[in-house]
Design an enzyme around this catalytic site. Structure first.
Site, short mmCIF file in Angstrom:
data_model
loop_
_atom_site.label_atom_id
_atom_site.label_comp_id
_atom_site.label_asym_id
_atom_site.label_seq_id
_atom_site.Cartn_x
_atom_site.Cartn_y
_atom_site.Cartn_z
N ASP A 191 0.81 -1.20 0.00
CA ASP A 191 0.00 0.00 0.00
C ASP A 191 0.86 1.26 0.00
O ASP A 191 0.44 2.29 -0.51
CB ASP A 191 -0.90 -0.05 1.24
N LEU A 272 -7.91 5.77 2.18
CA LEU A 272 -8.02 6.87 1.22
C LEU A 272 -6.80 6.98 0.32
O LEU A 272 -6.79 7.72 -0.63
CB LEU A 272 -8.19 8.17 1.98
N ARG A 273 -5.75 6.24 0.69
CA ARG A 273 -4.49 6.40 -0.04
C ARG A 273 -4.66 6.14 -1.53
O ARG A 273 -4.06 6.81 -2.36
CB ARG A 273 -3.45 5.46 0.54
N GLY A 274 -5.53 5.17 -1.86
CA GLY A 274 -5.73 4.83 -3.26
C GLY A 274 -6.26 6.01 -4.04
O GLY A 274 -5.74 6.36 -5.09
N THR A 277 -3.61 8.82 -4.39
CA THR A 277 -2.56 8.48 -5.34
C THR A 277 -3.09 8.52 -6.76
O THR A 277 -2.43 9.02 -7.67
CB THR A 277 -2.01 7.08 -5.06
#
Lengths: 334, 560
Positions: A191, A272-274, A277
């Site tokens: 991740d 939320l990282r997806g 990014t």
């Protein structure tokens, strides 16, 4: 020192190349993971990219590649007082590297011979403002991985050991490569990589012949070969520089935000990282193409590399994660 | 190899010679052989250009190999004394016992090999069966020679003067490579199932070096033939289907009978059909050897994939334990405080003995090095009864359990292996691995039916466990069965079979392997629980075994 193989002369592997270019435009995307077979040009591409990038200005002799005199930490005795241009640093992190070598440690030689408490910087310091390349990242020791994650997330390396209490900047683009046949990577680490691409050795015979042809030409006469590709390498460099300059002005419309969110929701990617990014990568892609704002085309072209490694693994799904991403993309981004 | 033994000997020499001509382009040689006079004779016959040979044993510490600080000397002289690593010496690097190389060391060596200033490497690989030198290195070396079976009386001297090699080196720059040669090599590699793009590059370098050796200005068909024999043969994972199975003695089943002499006439003046090159490889490969090779390649990968956890008491990584006396080096870190603490009480005495010295007086006996505790990887070996009627379901559930264990094994770093037994033997269907990808492929088609050779299954499991222990893993067994042993190892009959099984169960108990017996009978059987008792295993009746239940009970029973 032999010059790196020119980036533009790498045949095919367009996904890997574009992922690397995107992180060069916006290092905030956060690293690239390249998974694939041996001998597919993973390490070649990393070194080529670094050679292609414009030099960075650093304080001469600085252990952390400090950009300005004010940034030089007080433990750094080697730093001079002038600014010089050096190639973008690419630091290899070998398997089996000890924690000391990675984070830095008390300089034992100095401690014993001069009785001084001095800090010996590690690989993280040297990778600051450049690339940290880990071949076979899936075989790396767990506690080194934890340590890297921590530093990569905070951009700062904190050393609290052996009576030392030191912190220094460690902002780098993490590039990991590996062969999935030899072991998987923990989801937490997966991740943290912004983008992930899978490389295969080219399946097309003509393409393979081209690879070998260029490699042979490079081996026989590197100078002539570099000369031949210099123009194209320069083009890419200029596009990257232009994109870096354009990046802050790229407009993000609500529709684009909504697309990103819907895509991530549908895929059920954790956290939320997806989304973040995906958005950053799409923005970098728009900047690279010279577009004024993010469109669906940009999102589409980066979605697989930004999201495929964030999906929950389904042991029973035979199709790869990228296939799932594109399937959903077709449904949502009509 | 179908190649007779004297030919292996000659091929080996040729490889050494080519390396001497182009060390940077070819990387070196992977030499599989036990330590024996033949190997010594082979190494002694290396061309002068490859001398001196620098021996690097796997036990040397990193400082000695890659260079570093000499702490003891620094201390004695009161200034910094550095020592140069063995790899920066001129000559050929001879890596002894290469099958024992740690992945970290192998990775650094391969990085060194990628730089221009590296000398050639010879890996002395004494591995048996699936033990082998790390792929990351062998992949970068052009040649592989297996001296196994070469007899001392077959050895012959190959005379070549040092000037020949020197001339060939000078000639190397003049050798040009026709484009058709590049195409032929690449296509041949693809048809032989060689995925890596390094192989054609290395083959090209070999062809070029051979041309230089013969003072040719361009690479010819002969050079290419030699290059594929030496570089591709041991890398091939398939032979093209259209040519049928490899036949050792007959002509290659090809439309052209005179393949060796004339290339097919296309419009180009220089044209080597890749078919010829594939045939050249086919000619040196014996029946079945190919599949042995690709199997070895498969099982080799996880063998070296033991990234962490080789030693349980490590002096470099893991959780810290109290310091112990020792010599600091790159493999052992000096614990400065403990060292000073150890030296402090003696200071007055030492100063009295050496009045001319000032400051702290340290002796090497004061040194304390850090000790860390490292958790070793666990290997769960599933031993699955594939006999009888219920075999298919049981195997399918075991497969599901393997995948479930792997899917949530990241955090706990578990490796998984699967042994199935049926008919008259046991088979390792899945060698130890952490890779879900590999597990899926290996377990794609599972055979079932036949008798119950429980003893054979337990023996295979014990063997695998012992190998895993040798690699620093902690193996554990999970046995899934519903029946009694009815096929023994030596004598026929149920009693003999049961006795054999009990003997191996006792052996497993003696190895102190954590074990779990899952009884999949509808009604639990007494003799299985007795067997579990002998094994020192946890016995668990599990009438309706499904993948989830199996992996859960394995989790509960073995991970405590």
């Amino acid at each position: 020192m032999k010059h790196a193989f020119p980036f533009s002369a790498i045949v095919g592997q367009s996904e890997m190349k574009s992922a690397m270019i995107l992180t060069a435009i916006d290092p905030g995307i956060g690293g690239v993971l390249v998974f694939g077979d041996r001998g597919t040009g993973k390490s070649t591409a990393v070194r080529a990219l670094a050679a292609l990038l414009p030099p960075v200005s650093v304080v001469r002799g600085s252990a952390t590649n400090a950009a300005a005199l004010d940034d030089v930490p007080d433990w750094d005795r080697g730093a001079g007082d002038e600014i010089v241009d050096v190639p973008t640093p690419v630091i290899d992190l070998p398997l089996g590297a000890t924690e000391d070598r990675v984070v830095g440690a008390l300089d034992i030689e100095r401690a014993i011979t001069h009785g001084e408490k001095a800090f010996e910087p590690g690989l993280l310091a040297r990778a600051n403002r450049g690339y940290l390349y880990i071949d076979e990242v899936n075989l790396l020791e767990d506690h080194i991985v934890d340590l890297l994650l921590d530093v990569a997330a905070s951009g700062e390396n904190v050393i609290e050991r052996e009576g030392l209490s030191i912190r220094h900047d460690a902002r780098f683009v993490l590039v990991g490569s590996g062969n999935p046949e030899e072991g998987e990577l923990r989801p937490q680490l997966l991740d943290r990589f912004g983008l992930s691409v899978e490389v295969r050795s080219p399946q097309d015979v003509e393409e393979r012949i081209d690879v070998i042809r260029r490699r042979a030409a490079y081996d026989v006469n590197p100078e002539a070969f570099l000369q031949k590709w210099r123009g194209e390498d320069l083009n890419i460099r200029n596009s990257i520089l232009a994109a870096r300059a354009a990046l802050p002005n790229i407009e993000t419309k609500d529709a684009a935000l909504r697309d990103c969110a819907e895509l991530c929701l549908a895929l059920g990617s954790d956290g939320l990282r997806g989304e973040l990014t995906l958005l950053r990568a799409a923005r970098a892609q728009a900047a690279y193409e010279g577009a004024p704002s993010i469109t669906r085309t940009h999102i589409r072209s980066v979605a697989a590399m930004a999201l495929s490694h964030r999906l929950r693994r389904d042991p029973l799904d035979e199709a790869g994660s990228s296939a799932r991403v594109s399937r959903l993309m077709a449904d949502i981004l009509v | 190899m179908k190649q007779s033994r004297p030919e292996t000997w000659v091929a080996g020499h040729l490889a050494l010679l080519l390396i001497a001509v182009d060390p940077a382009g070819l990387g070196g040689l992977h030499l599989r052989a036990r330590a024996c006079p033949v190997r010594d004779a082979f190494l002694n016959s290396a061309p002068d250009a490859l001398l001196p040979m620098v021996r690097i044993a796997p036990t040397l510490d990193d400082d000695a190999v890659f260079g570093g600080t000499d702490i003891a000397e620094s201390l004695r002289h009161g200034r910094l004394v550095r020592k140069q690593g063995l790899i920066s010496r001129a000559g050929t690097l001879l890596l002894t016992m290469a099958e024992r190389l740690r992945p970290g060391r192998a990775a650094r060596l391969s990085q060194h090999l990628d730089t221009a200033e590296s000398g050639p490497m010879i890996l002395l690989d004494e591995g048996i069966d699936d033990e082998a030198a790390p792929r990351v290195l062998t992949e970068r070396l052009a040649f592989m020679i297996d001296l196994d079976g070469v007899r001392a009386f077959e050895l012959s001297e190959l005379a070549l003067s040092p000037e020949d090699v020197a001339d060939a080196r000078a000639h190397l720059d003049r050798v040009t490579i026709p484009d058709a040669a590049i195409a032929a090599l690449t296509v041949a590699a693809a048809r032989l199932g060689i995925g890596s793009m390094r192989a054609p590059v290395l083959a090209l370098a070999a062809a070029r070096a051979n041309a230089a050796l013969h003072r040719r200005n361009t690479v010819t068909e002969e050079d290419l033939n030699l290059a594929v024999e030496l570089v591709f043969a041991h890398r091939a994972t398939q032979l093209p289907e259209d040519a049928g199975p490899p036949s050792p003695d007959t002509e290659p089943p090809d439309t052209e009978p005179d393949t060796e002499t004339e290339p097919e006439g296309k419009d180009q003046s220089f044209d080597i059909p890749d078919e010829l090159l594939v045939d050249a490889v086919r000619a040196v490969l014996p029946d079945g050897a190919l599949f042995a090779l690709s199997d070895a390649a498969k099982s080799r990968a996880p063998a070296q994939g033991t990234g962490a956890g080789r030693r349980r008491r490590s002096n470099r990584r893991g959780r810290p334990l109290p310091a112990k006396p020792g010599k600091p080096g790159s493999d052992a870190r000096l614990d400065l405080f403990a060292t000073l603490r150890a030296a402090a009480p003696w200071q007055q005495m030492r100063r009295a003995a050496q009045p001319d010295r000032t400051g702290l007086i340290l002796k090497s006996s004061d040194f304390r090095v850090k000790v860390y505790e490292e958790r070793s990887d666990r290997l769960i070996i599933f031993v699955v009864d594939a006999s009888g009627s219920a075999a298919v379901t049981r195997l399918a559930e075991a497969k599901g359990a393997v995948e479930t264990v792997l899917a949530d094994a990241y955090a706990s770093r578990d490796h998984v292996a699967l042994i199935a037994f049926r008919g008259d033997g046991a088979e390792a269907l899945l060698p130890p691995t952490r890779s879900l990808v590999q597990a899926k492929r290996a377990l794609g088609a599972l055979p079932g039916g036949g008798g119950t050779p429980l003893a054979a299954g337990l023996r295979a499991a014990a063997d695998m466990a012992r190998r895993a222990q040798g690699q620093g893993m902690s193996p554990a067994l999970a046995l899934l069965t519903d029946g009694r042993a009815n096929i023994g190892l030596t004598a026929p009959g149920r009693e003999a079979a049961q006795a054999d099984a009990e003997r191996y169960a006792a052996l497993i108990a003696a190895m102190r392997l954590p074990a779990l017996v899952l009884d999949t009978n509808r009604r639990p059987k007494d003799d299985l629980s007795a067997l579990a008792g002998i094994m020192g295993a946890t016995y668990l009746p599990l009438p309706r075994a499904d993948a989830q239940a199996i992996s859960r009970s394995v989790h509960d029973a073995l991970r405590k």
